[in-house]
Design a protein around this motif. Structure first.
Motif, PDB file in Angstrom:
ATOM      1  N   PHE A   3     -14.963 -17.155 -29.468  1.00  0.00           N
ATOM      2  CA  PHE A   3     -13.785 -17.789 -29.763  1.00  0.00           C
ATOM      3  C   PHE A   3     -13.750 -17.775 -31.537  1.00  0.00           C
ATOM      4  O   PHE A   3     -12.913 -17.490 -32.341  1.00  0.00           O
ATOM      5  CB  PHE A   3     -13.546 -19.306 -29.607  1.00  0.00           C
ATOM      6  CG  PHE A   3     -13.295 -19.149 -27.820  1.00  0.00           C
ATOM      7  CD1 PHE A   3     -12.196 -18.502 -27.350  1.00  0.00           C
ATOM      8  CD2 PHE A   3     -14.401 -19.656 -27.076  1.00  0.00           C
ATOM      9  CE1 PHE A   3     -12.205 -18.672 -26.072  1.00  0.00           C
ATOM     10  CE2 PHE A   3     -14.201 -19.675 -25.838  1.00  0.00           C
ATOM     11  CZ  PHE A   3     -13.266 -19.036 -25.134  1.00  0.00           C
ATOM     12  N   ARG A   4     -15.166 -18.673 -32.024  1.00  0.00           N
ATOM     13  CA  ARG A   4     -15.026 -18.535 -33.438  1.00  0.00           C
ATOM     14  C   ARG A   4     -15.189 -17.050 -34.138  1.00  0.00           C
ATOM     15  O   ARG A   4     -14.695 -17.119 -35.232  1.00  0.00           O
ATOM     16  CB  ARG A   4     -16.437 -19.456 -33.773  1.00  0.00           C
ATOM     17  CG  ARG A   4     -16.788 -19.552 -35.439  1.00  0.00           C
ATOM     18  CD  ARG A   4     -15.515 -20.464 -35.839  1.00  0.00           C
ATOM     19  NE  ARG A   4     -15.566 -20.404 -37.532  1.00  0.00           N
ATOM     20  CZ  ARG A   4     -14.630 -20.116 -38.224  1.00  0.00           C
ATOM     21  NH1 ARG A   4     -13.470 -20.033 -37.860  1.00  0.00           N
ATOM     22  NH2 ARG A   4     -15.022 -20.437 -39.726  1.00  0.00           N
ATOM     23  N   SER A   5     -16.053 -16.297 -33.714  1.00  0.00           N
ATOM     24  CA  SER A   5     -16.089 -15.027 -34.295  1.00  0.00           C
ATOM     25  C   SER A   5     -14.676 -14.378 -34.193  1.00  0.00           C
ATOM     26  O   SER A   5     -14.842 -13.508 -35.419  1.00  0.00           O
ATOM     27  CB  SER A   5     -17.194 -14.114 -33.666  1.00  0.00           C
ATOM     28  OG  SER A   5     -17.560 -13.051 -34.309  1.00  0.00           O
ATOM     29  N   GLU A   7     -15.261  -8.408 -31.849  1.00  0.00           N
ATOM     30  CA  GLU A   7     -15.776  -9.612 -32.222  1.00  0.00           C
ATOM     31  C   GLU A   7     -17.142  -9.705 -32.902  1.00  0.00           C
ATOM     32  O   GLU A   7     -17.517 -10.390 -33.975  1.00  0.00           O
ATOM     33  CB  GLU A   7     -15.193 -10.912 -31.529  1.00  0.00           C
ATOM     34  CG  GLU A   7     -16.307 -11.409 -30.404  1.00  0.00           C
ATOM     35  CD  GLU A   7     -15.273 -10.834 -29.112  1.00  0.00           C
ATOM     36  OE1 GLU A   7     -15.471 -11.384 -28.190  1.00  0.00           O
ATOM     37  OE2 GLU A   7     -14.832  -9.751 -29.080  1.00  0.00           O
ATOM     38  N   ALA A  25     -17.633 -17.233 -42.379  1.00  0.00           N
ATOM     39  CA  ALA A  25     -17.877 -18.114 -41.561  1.00  0.00           C
ATOM     40  C   ALA A  25     -17.820 -19.441 -41.788  1.00  0.00           C
ATOM     41  O   ALA A  25     -17.834 -20.531 -40.886  1.00  0.00           O
ATOM     42  CB  ALA A  25     -19.286 -17.553 -41.218  1.00  0.00           C
ATOM     43  N   ASP A  26     -17.995 -19.769 -43.041  1.00  0.00           N
ATOM     44  CA  ASP A  26     -17.702 -21.229 -43.557  1.00  0.00           C
ATOM     45  C   ASP A  26     -16.347 -21.692 -43.791  1.00  0.00           C
ATOM     46  O   ASP A  26     -16.077 -22.670 -44.182  1.00  0.00           O
ATOM     47  CB  ASP A  26     -18.615 -21.337 -44.714  1.00  0.00           C
ATOM     48  CG  ASP A  26     -18.247 -20.477 -45.959  1.00  0.00           C
ATOM     49  OD1 ASP A  26     -17.322 -19.561 -45.743  1.00  0.00           O
ATOM     50  OD2 ASP A  26     -18.608 -20.723 -47.010  1.00  0.00           O
ATOM     51  N   SER A  28      -6.122 -20.937 -40.567  1.00  0.00           N
ATOM     52  CA  SER A  28      -4.978 -20.923 -39.488  1.00  0.00           C
ATOM     53  C   SER A  28      -3.798 -19.730 -39.422  1.00  0.00           C
ATOM     54  O   SER A  28      -2.998 -19.806 -38.577  1.00  0.00           O
ATOM     55  CB  SER A  28      -4.166 -22.339 -39.381  1.00  0.00           C
ATOM     56  OG  SER A  28      -3.276 -22.393 -40.909  1.00  0.00           O
ATOM     57  N   ASP A  34     -11.880 -15.538 -34.209  1.00  0.00           N
ATOM     58  CA  ASP A  34     -10.869 -16.313 -35.154  1.00  0.00           C
ATOM     59  C   ASP A  34     -11.421 -15.690 -36.444  1.00  0.00           C
ATOM     60  O   ASP A  34     -10.623 -15.473 -37.399  1.00  0.00           O
ATOM     61  CB  ASP A  34     -11.160 -17.868 -35.189  1.00  0.00           C
ATOM     62  CG  ASP A  34     -10.451 -18.493 -33.872  1.00  0.00           C
ATOM     63  OD1 ASP A  34      -9.490 -17.843 -33.546  1.00  0.00           O
ATOM     64  OD2 ASP A  34     -10.563 -19.532 -33.966  1.00  0.00           O
ATOM     65  N   ILE A  35     -12.692 -15.361 -36.724  1.00  0.00           N
ATOM     66  CA  ILE A  35     -13.195 -14.967 -38.338  1.00  0.00           C
ATOM     67  C   ILE A  35     -12.663 -13.453 -38.515  1.00  0.00           C
ATOM     68  O   ILE A  35     -12.057 -13.208 -39.605  1.00  0.00           O
ATOM     69  CB  ILE A  35     -14.806 -14.968 -38.382  1.00  0.00           C
ATOM     70  CG1 ILE A  35     -15.220 -16.460 -38.430  1.00  0.00           C
ATOM     71  CG2 ILE A  35     -15.212 -14.303 -39.607  1.00  0.00           C
ATOM     72  CD1 ILE A  35     -16.626 -16.614 -38.370  1.00  0.00           C
ATOM     73  N   SER A  69     -20.397 -17.141 -31.084  1.00  0.00           N
ATOM     74  CA  SER A  69     -19.229 -17.686 -30.184  1.00  0.00           C
ATOM     75  C   SER A  69     -18.049 -16.784 -29.966  1.00  0.00           C
ATOM     76  O   SER A  69     -17.592 -16.361 -31.212  1.00  0.00           O
ATOM     77  CB  SER A  69     -18.530 -19.249 -30.759  1.00  0.00           C
ATOM     78  OG  SER A  69     -17.607 -19.373 -30.137  1.00  0.00           O
ATOM     79  N   SER A  96     -12.130 -22.162 -42.317  1.00  0.00           N
ATOM     80  CA  SER A  96     -11.404 -22.407 -41.180  1.00  0.00           C
ATOM     81  C   SER A  96      -9.708 -22.179 -41.686  1.00  0.00           C
ATOM     82  O   SER A  96      -9.374 -22.855 -42.596  1.00  0.00           O
ATOM     83  CB  SER A  96     -11.272 -23.872 -40.721  1.00  0.00           C
ATOM     84  OG  SER A  96     -10.468 -23.879 -39.453  1.00  0.00           O
ATOM     85  N   ASP A 156     -21.552 -15.725 -36.266  1.00  0.00           N
ATOM     86  CA  ASP A 156     -21.162 -16.455 -35.303  1.00  0.00           C
ATOM     87  C   ASP A 156     -21.165 -15.773 -34.017  1.00  0.00           C
ATOM     88  O   ASP A 156     -20.645 -14.759 -33.941  1.00  0.00           O
ATOM     89  CB  ASP A 156     -20.133 -17.502 -35.439  1.00  0.00           C
ATOM     90  CG  ASP A 156     -19.975 -18.728 -34.635  1.00  0.00           C
ATOM     91  OD1 ASP A 156     -20.203 -18.751 -33.442  1.00  0.00           O
ATOM     92  OD2 ASP A 156     -19.880 -19.799 -35.316  1.00  0.00           O
TER      93      ASP A 156
END
Length: 405
Positions: A125-127, A320, A137-138, A142, A129-130, A123, A140, A121
């Motif tokens: 923020f998304r990368s 990231e 990548a698929d 917390s 987070d990963i 992004s 989510s 990814d």
């Protein structure tokens, strides 16, 4: 709700912002006198350095013998005449990374090329987070990979705390389900914040046991104050004599070294160096950032060596994502995929360049293909360095890198 209780909730924002977990800090009341982490048999610590913004790894670990690199980067390509610091496998470090080259020459640096994950990814923020959660990548998730380490490896921990982030806020990486790390810029300012008179007055006049939210905040505030007292007491008088870069990152590294040399019992430290989103004027930005990074990590190594703490320390450096292979029209690079990961320490089992250089002839729509899944590195660190159950923390399917650490 009484005015006192309302005041308590308002003023307890400090405690909430520090992102502590109750239950975690009762051992602080044991007072000073703890043995240093390095004095315990087999004890090891991890320092994570996050390069925020997406570091351009191709201009960090440079394939300077590869014509494809210079074709893709006619203006941004770093050339031998610029002072590339030669390594092995026709790779070299950016000229500003002289501090890292010194560690490489001493066998205290390992480089893994083309680290990433499937279906990357772009992004920020998304990368991030990963990488911080250790998820796919698929997915989510917390909680963070280091937070889950705290959950699983220290259910009855007797240390005052296990993980410190040298910042004002706590990253996802440091958040578990039941335990979290502690965020602070330095012990002195952290202690000063908790000495706020208004907080102290509210704390004294608000008894727990009347309201669940107030009870939680009261307990968090009490434990925040206890943590601040402990850190301040342990670190007072421990001032590094080593010269660090005069930057926020340099100050964070110095704080980390001072806490370690003071005997603070933390297994994990987390730091960040920001500014790597180099869409424009990349050459100037990287020169500054890499000087900060290389000189700072060299100073950290020297400092910990002087206190006999370098051999039981492992430093992980990541970003990231990397950048596109082709430079853009603004003398920068855009968001890409795979990137080098660095490991530093006084007791590395494997040293130098550990795998092949990025394959510039086999790109995925202009991006590097990853050779190493970052979770295999995490698994190796968790199992072989921190002696934790990597499968319980990361899940199964990530083969450790044999003999890495």
């Amino acid at each position: 709700m009484s005015s006192t209780r309302r005041d308590f909730i308002r003023t307890s924002a400090l405690a909430s912002s520090l992102l502590l977990v109750p239950k975690f800090l009762h051992a602080l009341d044991r007072g000073p006198g703890l043995a240093r982490l390095g004095d315990a048999p087999g004890a090891r610590r991890l320092i994570v350095v996050q390069l925020s913004g997406g570091n351009d790894g191709l201009n960090m670990v440079i394939p300077y013998k590869n014509d494809l690199y210079y074709r893709a980067r006619p203006t941004l390509g770093i050339r031998e005449t610029d002072g590339i610091l030669a390594l092995e496998q026709d790779l070299g470090l950016h000229p500003a990374l002289a501090g890292l080259k010194g560690l490489y020459d001493q066998g205290q640096l390992a480089i893994l090329n083309s680290v990433g994950y499937p279906n990357p990814d772009r992004s920020h923020f998304r990368s991030m987070d990963i990488w911080q959660s250790g998820s796919g990548a698929d997915q989510s998730v917390s909680t963070g990979w280091l937070g889950r380490y705290l959950d699983s490896a220290c259910p009855a921990c007797q240390q005052p705390y296990n993980a410190l982030e040298i910042d004002d806020t706590l990253s996802l990486a440091m958040k578990g389900s039941t335990r979290k790390g502690l965020a602070l810029k330095n012990a002195g300012k952290f202690h000063q914040l908790t000495q706020n008179r208004r907080l102290a007055q509210v704390s004294q006049h608000t008894a727990p046991g009347h309201h669940s939210q107030v009870d939680y905040l009261y307990k968090t505030l009490a434990e925040t104050t206890s943590a601040a007292d402990y850190l301040y007491r342990k670190s007072s008088g421990h001032h590094s004599a080593v010269a660090y870069p005069n930057s926020d990152f340099g100050k964070s590294l110095k704080t980390t070294a001072e806490l370690i040399s003071a005997g603070v019992e933390s297994r994990v430290y987390y730091l960040a160096l920001s500014g790597f989103d180099t869409h424009v004027r990349q050459r100037e930005q990287q020169q500054r950032l890499f000087t900060d990074l290389g000189d700072g990590l060299a100073a950290l190594a020297k400092d910990l060596q002087q206190h006999n703490q370098w051999e039981n320390t492992l430093v992980l450096v990541f970003s990231e994502f990397g950048r596109r292979v082709q430079e853009n029209a603004s003398h920068g690079t855009d968001h890409g995929t795979a990137n080098p990961v660095l490991l530093l320490g006084g007791k590395l089992r494997k040293k130098g360049v550990l795998n092949a250089a990025p394959d510039l002839a086999n790109l995925d729509q202009g991006d590097l293909r990853h050779q190493v899944d970052f979770r295999s590195i995490y698994a190796s660190i968790l199992k072989d360095w921190l002696e934790a159950d990597e499968a319980a923390i990361l899940g199964t399917g990530f083969e450790r890198l044999s003999g890495l650490v």
